[in-house]
Motif scaffolding. Sequence first.
Motif, PDB file in Angstrom:
ATOM      1  N   PRO A 674      -5.967   8.779  -7.900  1.00  0.00           N
ATOM      2  CA  PRO A 674      -6.741   7.822  -7.098  1.00  0.00           C
ATOM      3  C   PRO A 674      -5.784   6.821  -6.433  1.00  0.00           C
ATOM      4  CG  PRO A 674      -7.728   8.123  -9.257  1.00  0.00           C
ATOM      5  CD  PRO A 674      -6.396   8.819  -9.304  1.00  0.00           C
ATOM      6  N   THR A 675      -5.888   6.720  -5.110  1.00  0.00           N
ATOM      7  CA  THR A 675      -4.912   5.924  -4.356  1.00  0.00           C
ATOM      8  C   THR A 675      -5.616   4.892  -3.491  1.00  0.00           C
ATOM      9  OG1 THR A 675      -3.384   7.798  -4.295  1.00  0.00           O
ATOM     10  CG2 THR A 675      -3.016   6.041  -2.699  1.00  0.00           C
ATOM     11  N   ILE A 676      -5.127   3.666  -3.565  1.00  0.00           N
ATOM     12  CA  ILE A 676      -5.622   2.574  -2.715  1.00  0.00           C
ATOM     13  C   ILE A 676      -4.482   2.153  -1.803  1.00  0.00           C
ATOM     14  CG2 ILE A 676      -6.434   0.184  -2.642  1.00  0.00           C
ATOM     15  CD1 ILE A 676      -7.030   2.174  -5.760  1.00  0.00           C
ATOM     16  N   LEU A 677      -4.744   2.135  -0.513  1.00  0.00           N
ATOM     17  CA  LEU A 677      -3.753   1.696   0.463  1.00  0.00           C
ATOM     18  C   LEU A 677      -4.004   0.233   0.804  1.00  0.00           C
ATOM     19  CD1 LEU A 677      -1.499   2.076   2.570  1.00  0.00           C
ATOM     20  CD2 LEU A 677      -3.239   2.972   4.145  1.00  0.00           C
ATOM     21  N   VAL A 678      -2.989  -0.596   0.600  1.00  0.00           N
ATOM     22  CA  VAL A 678      -3.039  -2.013   0.977  1.00  0.00           C
ATOM     23  C   VAL A 678      -2.077  -2.221   2.134  1.00  0.00           C
ATOM     24  CG1 VAL A 678      -2.611  -4.385   0.255  1.00  0.00           C
ATOM     25  CG2 VAL A 678      -3.609  -2.750  -1.360  1.00  0.00           C
ATOM     26  N   LEU A 679      -2.594  -2.713   3.250  1.00  0.00           N
ATOM     27  CA  LEU A 679      -1.773  -2.984   4.428  1.00  0.00           C
ATOM     28  C   LEU A 679      -1.464  -4.474   4.508  1.00  0.00           C
ATOM     29  CD1 LEU A 679      -3.742  -0.814   7.010  1.00  0.00           C
ATOM     30  CD2 LEU A 679      -1.616  -0.201   5.836  1.00  0.00           C
ATOM     31  N   MET A 680      -0.197  -4.817   4.698  1.00  0.00           N
ATOM     32  CA  MET A 680       0.231  -6.203   4.903  1.00  0.00           C
ATOM     33  C   MET A 680       1.009  -6.218   6.213  1.00  0.00           C
ATOM     34  SD  MET A 680       1.312  -7.050   0.944  1.00  0.00           S
ATOM     35  CE  MET A 680       1.533  -8.824   1.156  1.00  0.00           C
ATOM     36  N   ASN A 681       0.471  -6.890   7.212  1.00  0.00           N
ATOM     37  CA  ASN A 681       0.990  -6.805   8.567  1.00  0.00           C
ATOM     38  C   ASN A 681       0.351  -7.879   9.423  1.00  0.00           C
ATOM     39  OD1 ASN A 681      -1.057  -4.533   7.785  1.00  0.00           O
ATOM     40  ND2 ASN A 681      -1.594  -5.107   9.881  1.00  0.00           N
ATOM     41  N   GLY A 682       0.897  -8.065  10.635  1.00  0.00           N
ATOM     42  CA  GLY A 682       0.343  -9.069  11.525  1.00  0.00           C
ATOM     43  C   GLY A 682      -0.367  -8.509  12.720  1.00  0.00           C
ATOM     44  N   SER A 683      -0.418  -7.171  12.842  1.00  0.00           N
ATOM     45  CA  SER A 683      -1.034  -6.549  14.013  1.00  0.00           C
ATOM     46  C   SER A 683      -1.668  -5.232  13.609  1.00  0.00           C
ATOM     47  CB  SER A 683       0.024  -6.329  15.099  1.00  0.00           C
ATOM     48  OG  SER A 683       1.147  -5.640  14.587  1.00  0.00           O
ATOM     49  N   ALA A 684      -2.494  -4.705  14.485  1.00  0.00           N
ATOM     50  CA  ALA A 684      -3.267  -3.501  14.180  1.00  0.00           C
ATOM     51  C   ALA A 684      -2.363  -2.292  13.954  1.00  0.00           C
ATOM     52  CB  ALA A 684      -4.241  -3.205  15.317  1.00  0.00           C
TER      53      ALA A 684
END
Length: 893
Positions: A674-684
């Motif tokens: 089971p995988t959760i993707l967390v995005l940390m960024n300032g733009s799409a």
Amino acid sequence: MNISNYYNPQFLIKLSKICLIIFAFFFVSCNKTKTDEQTTNFTAFKFYNTSLPIQERVSDLINQMTLTEKVSQMRYDAPAISRLGVPAYNWWNECLHGVARAGEATVFPQGIGMGATWNTSLIFEMGTAVSDEARAKHHKFISEDKRGIYQGLTFWTPNINIFRDPRWGRGQETYGEDPYLTSRIGVNYIKGLQGDDSKYLKVVATAKHFAVHSGPEKSRHQDNYQTSNKDLFETYLPAFEAAVKEAKVHSVMCAYNRFRDQACCGSNLLLQKILRDDWSFEGYVVSDCWAINDFWEPEKHELVKTPAEASALAVSRGTDLNCGDCYDPNLKEAVLKKMVDEEKIDLALTRLMTARFKLGMFDPEKDVKWSKIPYNVVASQKHYDLSEKIAKESIVLLKNQNNTLPLGKNIKSIAVIGPNANSKQALLGNYHGTPKKYNTPLYAIKEKLPNATINYALGSDIAIGWPMLNTIPSAVLKNGEKNGLKGEYFRNKNWEGIPEVIKNDTIVDFIWTLKRPLENLKTDEFSVKWTGQLVPNESGKYRIGLKASSAGKLYFNNELKFDFKDDHEPKTKYFDIALKAGEAHDIRIEYYNYHSDPQAQFVWAKMDQDLLTPALEAAKKSEVVVLCLGLSPDIEGEEMPVLLEGFDKGDRSDITLPKTQIELMKKVYALGKPTILVLMNGSALAVNWAADNVPAIIEAWYPGEFGGNALADILFGDYNPAGRLPITFYKSVKDLPDFKNYSMKNRTYKYFKGDPLFPFGHGLSYTNFTYSKLNIPDTISINNNLNIKVEVKNTGLVDGDEVVQLYISHKQQEDAAIRTLVGFERIHLKAGETKTISFSISPKQYALINNEGVNVLNTGSLNVSVGGKQPGFKGVADTTTSNVLIKDVTLIN
């Protein structure tokens, strides 16, 4: 008198003493008289009389100044005018998402995260907290006689440009792509910053960058943008108009670029007609930094040929304050050569000095309400709690297939993998302060699951050729027989004389917040020289660098590798080199500090390491994987030297995840965990593969110092997410028009005709919301408000927030937007609770803007949609935890 006394030693001694006493008396008397005269002269000036109107006081002060003195006060680092008792003042300060570059401060989520809260009252509260810290810091600096950069009360915030293209590196500073959402967030932040006192401004906020400005970064000093009047008045100006008319913002910063052939800092259309004539702006205009130099420097705008002409043009068109070095002394030459009238200088100076008087800078501190804010508000628990609350409200749940989230807390092992899992920079974004602690996702998950096994691995570099730089450890630094480097500390910024302190520093990783490295340091100026050797314990290719908040030099084997120029910006410089294990290399670092946020770190990374294998091993040993991927403010941001695949001088040339991270994601997912993707960024980000395959995706932005805590609460169900996208997530850069094309055709949710990956306004919840009983009249007369009511019920099992979104569409008008946001409200509903929400939409809001940029009210059909999302999307782009109600309203005369 007996002349023989002149030869009497006793008499001569007595006479000498008498003469010495008389001399001392006259010396003290003269100096006292001089001091009294100065004091009397100062207080005699009308501008010191606090009972007089500010306008009269400002006029009196300017009348006392010479032309040279006037010009000196129009530069950002204005010197003191001692004879008038005018102290030095540096106008440059930053508080984009918390007080920046001034030492310890609360770091709130980045601007794009503020926009993702869709919570105007919360952002007002944040503005109040930030200005509390700003005032407390300023008065502490003044008490220590510090008046340098980042120590004043004039803040170059907020950035209310429209994030029209996801490639723009500075889009992270904005509140998103929509003019209405941007204006609501911006107005509330400005009001919180400037305060509510009828006499004194709390701080000065600055709406920037005026106008039609959102990249590309690398050509901003040459570009000349064109737009239709429709786009200008519908998209690029509304947030600025709201800042001026509603929030009464006291300062506006003009942009680097040209607009319709005129430099924005020398534009009659922008600065005179629109800003002052049409909007009645009464504050001052400041140039973006060194933007006036672009008027004349080669290969830039080249509008004029000399600095004097550039200065004259800028001032005559309405730019009052110069961030840069062009005005002083060139404005004096411009006046003497009759390029600009001295009355224009006086007008600009009137605006500037009015701001200083309104800040209370010429009044006793005891009379200024804001001077009484205690220093203990800085980085206080109250502000920490607020920062964490904003971080929670900013996080967007993009996908949650089969209710993968929230996770249970009975997990025995969890893998936390990715270049942003333990990254400090990914918390902070750009233009940030210095936090006490960095609550990364890794740190927070460990805290949340104290009894679980946490398997951490970096997994990949943030991008090909961009490794994560870490502090060089003591074990490979040598200072004679000791580990570390010899540190010599000087009470000046030039490494001159005998060092005040000599010691062995085991590592170079310093953030001097409240305490400086030297005792009783009266100024912020000091310097350090570190010397010794670097002896790597492994052979390979390395990247070696220096992070510094001020300036300095790095020598390697007595060769100067780079020299930090005093450019007022924190920076990192580095070089790549092949090293052999056990081979010693001489190191010399010369660092000097000139402002209130001294930091220095000697860092490195081993290039071309196998980061993937340890990550896969960590995933195999774990029940669940949390992948922390995304971008970094080290590679997306303002005018950077970065040239990497997918990145271009601070902007992005592609909008996918970097290839290193895509490979990591796919190989981890293939393990079947089971995988959760967390995005940390300032733009799409175009995370198309993840949208099709990974069961849960979270967008966390650059979430501030407590971002990890906020994320952990959402992952494990202690907080129900309700952030909403303030921008469109596209599927490919091929969906976008040319970056330099400022037409709004096929841009943003309002005009994009393709299928977005995730639409503007998208965001899921752990509960469900149902809309019913939409109450809208069938017809309304033009020029009347459109009144709307709707019931919203939490039909799920847990409490949560919903963001009610109101859009209108003029479907019969060919050139109209697909839809336009005209109202929103973030509400909290307990499980089973129902609330009635009301909107009143003004004629100006539902009017069309024609090709002349004029509001037009036409009869016909107006399509209204109310719900927790935009209507009409399917699949992963649809928000399944909410619904939309739609009705047509007929507009009649």
